[in-house]
Design a protein around this motif. Sequence first.
Motif, mmCIF file in Angstrom:
data_model
loop_
_atom_site.group_PDB
_atom_site.id
_atom_site.type_symbol
_atom_site.label_atom_id
_atom_site.label_comp_id
_atom_site.label_asym_id
_atom_site.label_seq_id
_atom_site.Cartn_x
_atom_site.Cartn_y
_atom_site.Cartn_z
ATOM 1 N N LYS A 174 -10.119 22.957 -5.983
ATOM 2 C CA LYS A 174 -9.350 22.649 -7.181
ATOM 3 C C LYS A 174 -9.550 21.223 -7.697
ATOM 4 N N VAL A 175 -9.936 20.298 -6.806
ATOM 5 C CA VAL A 175 -9.981 18.882 -7.186
ATOM 6 C C VAL A 175 -11.402 18.358 -7.025
ATOM 7 N N PRO A 176 -12.121 18.161 -8.155
ATOM 8 C CA PRO A 176 -13.510 17.696 -8.069
ATOM 9 C C PRO A 176 -13.605 16.236 -7.591
ATOM 10 N N HIS A 177 -14.810 15.856 -7.195
ATOM 11 C CA HIS A 177 -15.035 14.497 -6.678
ATOM 12 C C HIS A 177 -14.612 13.426 -7.664
ATOM 13 N N TRP A 178 -14.929 13.617 -8.960
ATOM 14 C CA TRP A 178 -14.589 12.574 -9.936
ATOM 15 C C TRP A 178 -13.090 12.324 -9.963
ATOM 16 N N GLU A 179 -12.298 13.383 -9.798
ATOM 17 C CA GLU A 179 -10.846 13.233 -9.825
ATOM 18 C C GLU A 179 -10.347 12.527 -8.568
ATOM 19 N N GLN A 180 -10.989 12.813 -7.447
ATOM 20 C CA GLN A 180 -10.619 12.139 -6.211
ATOM 21 C C GLN A 180 -10.984 10.657 -6.265
ATOM 22 N N GLU A 181 -12.127 10.348 -6.872
ATOM 23 C CA GLU A 181 -12.520 8.947 -7.036
ATOM 24 C C GLU A 181 -11.534 8.229 -7.962
ATOM 25 N N ALA A 182 -11.058 8.928 -8.979
ATOM 26 C CA ALA A 182 -10.070 8.348 -9.890
ATOM 27 C C ALA A 182 -8.773 8.020 -9.153
ATOM 28 N N VAL A 183 -8.387 8.838 -8.198
ATOM 29 C CA VAL A 183 -7.190 8.560 -7.398
ATOM 30 C C VAL A 183 -7.389 7.273 -6.598
ATOM 31 N N ALA A 184 -8.542 7.146 -5.949
ATOM 32 C CA ALA A 184 -8.828 5.937 -5.162
ATOM 33 C C ALA A 184 -8.804 4.699 -6.054
ATOM 34 N N ALA A 185 -9.393 4.804 -7.250
ATOM 35 C CA ALA A 185 -9.382 3.680 -8.183
ATOM 36 C C ALA A 185 -7.957 3.381 -8.646
ATOM 37 N N GLY A 186 -7.157 4.421 -8.826
ATOM 38 C CA GLY A 186 -5.761 4.234 -9.217
ATOM 39 C C GLY A 186 -4.968 3.494 -8.158
ATOM 40 N N VAL A 240 0.843 -1.205 0.000
ATOM 41 C CA VAL A 240 0.000 0.000 0.000
ATOM 42 C C VAL A 240 0.877 1.254 0.000
ATOM 43 N N ALA A 241 2.012 1.197 0.670
ATOM 44 C CA ALA A 241 2.926 2.343 0.664
ATOM 45 C C ALA A 241 3.369 2.667 -0.760
ATOM 46 N N ALA A 242 3.563 1.646 -1.579
ATOM 47 C CA ALA A 242 3.938 1.877 -2.976
ATOM 48 C C ALA A 242 2.722 2.286 -3.809
ATOM 49 N N ALA A 243 1.597 1.619 -3.619
ATOM 50 C CA ALA A 243 0.382 1.925 -4.397
ATOM 51 C C ALA A 243 -0.102 3.345 -4.134
ATOM 52 N N GLY A 244 0.124 3.847 -2.946
ATOM 53 C CA GLY A 244 -0.324 5.181 -2.573
ATOM 54 C C GLY A 244 0.415 6.316 -3.254
ATOM 55 N N ARG A 245 1.364 5.968 -4.109
ATOM 56 C CA ARG A 245 2.144 7.001 -4.814
ATOM 57 C C ARG A 245 1.546 7.343 -6.174
ATOM 58 N N VAL A 246 0.298 6.967 -6.418
ATOM 59 C CA VAL A 246 -0.350 7.309 -7.690
ATOM 60 C C VAL A 246 -0.475 8.826 -7.813
ATOM 61 N N ALA A 247 -0.713 9.286 -9.043
ATOM 62 C CA ALA A 247 -0.921 10.724 -9.268
ATOM 63 C C ALA A 247 -2.090 11.188 -8.410
ATOM 64 N N ASP A 248 -1.890 12.295 -7.706
ATOM 65 C CA ASP A 248 -2.882 12.759 -6.727
ATOM 66 C C ASP A 248 -2.814 14.281 -6.669
ATOM 67 N N HIS A 249 -3.685 14.926 -7.445
ATOM 68 C CA HIS A 249 -3.734 16.381 -7.534
ATOM 69 C C HIS A 249 -3.869 16.983 -6.133
ATOM 70 N N SER A 250 -3.007 17.878 -5.778
ATOM 71 C CA SER A 250 -2.957 18.553 -4.471
ATOM 72 C C SER A 250 -2.619 17.612 -3.317
ATOM 73 N N SER A 251 -2.195 16.397 -3.614
ATOM 74 C CA SER A 251 -1.824 15.406 -2.580
ATOM 75 C C SER A 251 -2.898 15.269 -1.501
ATOM 76 N N LEU A 252 -4.148 15.169 -1.936
ATOM 77 C CA LEU A 252 -5.262 15.065 -0.985
ATOM 78 C C LEU A 252 -5.355 13.697 -0.318
ATOM 79 N N ARG A 253 -4.830 12.674 -0.982
ATOM 80 C CA ARG A 253 -4.966 11.293 -0.506
ATOM 81 C C ARG A 253 -6.437 10.981 -0.198
ATOM 82 N N PRO A 254 -7.301 11.090 -1.222
ATOM 83 C CA PRO A 254 -8.738 10.916 -1.015
ATOM 84 C C PRO A 254 -9.166 9.445 -1.068
ATOM 85 N N TRP A 255 -8.508 8.627 -0.297
ATOM 86 C CA TRP A 255 -8.800 7.202 -0.312
ATOM 87 C C TRP A 255 -8.390 6.595 1.023
#
Length: 181
Positions: free
Chosen positions: A93-105, A30-45
């Motif tokens: 700056k970061v809409p919900h759809w983009e945050q959901e995409a981070v979680a899916a990533g 998870v430490a490695a997976a959590g390095r996906v692209a994440d606009h504003s580094s919100l970590r929305p997951w």
Amino acid sequence: MSAYEAALARQSWSKVTGDGPTHEELVRLVAAAGRVADHSSLRPWRLIELRGDDRVRLGKAIAKAEKDRHPSSKPMRAPVLIAVVASFQKSSKVPHWEQEAVAAGVAHTLSLLLDEAGWGVFWRTGGYTRSKPVAKAHGLKKNEELLGWLYVGEKPADRKPSRRKSVDAEAFISRMPSKKQ
């Protein structure tokens, strides 16, 4: 194995058996997976690890969501389930759809890492992922949505993974239309 090779080799294992990865192994991956692209580094997951009786409680919640009298046996199809949760953060700056995409990533990257580590993985979803009984069973907050579960376990020796068709990449790549259109 390179990232390219891991992506090409990825397969779904609809049936897994035996043991699953340890909590310590999950933490490392998870430490490695959590390095996906994440606009504003919100970590929305966030991820919820389900083992043992957690899976029984999930089966009861699924049954309640589906108005079934008998607990669902689906959560018992793997020794470890990892619930993938989009945990939306307030952001102009970061809409919900983009945050959901981070979680899916994060989930997809984790599935690749688990596969590379030798585990069988299957991402399960369903209409009940957004139901109140299932959300309550996972302790979701008002700003959270369940995206599904990664089912993780040993790859059965007598089974083959689900086959994915090759992608005709040319059919999915185009250029931006010119002004003349």
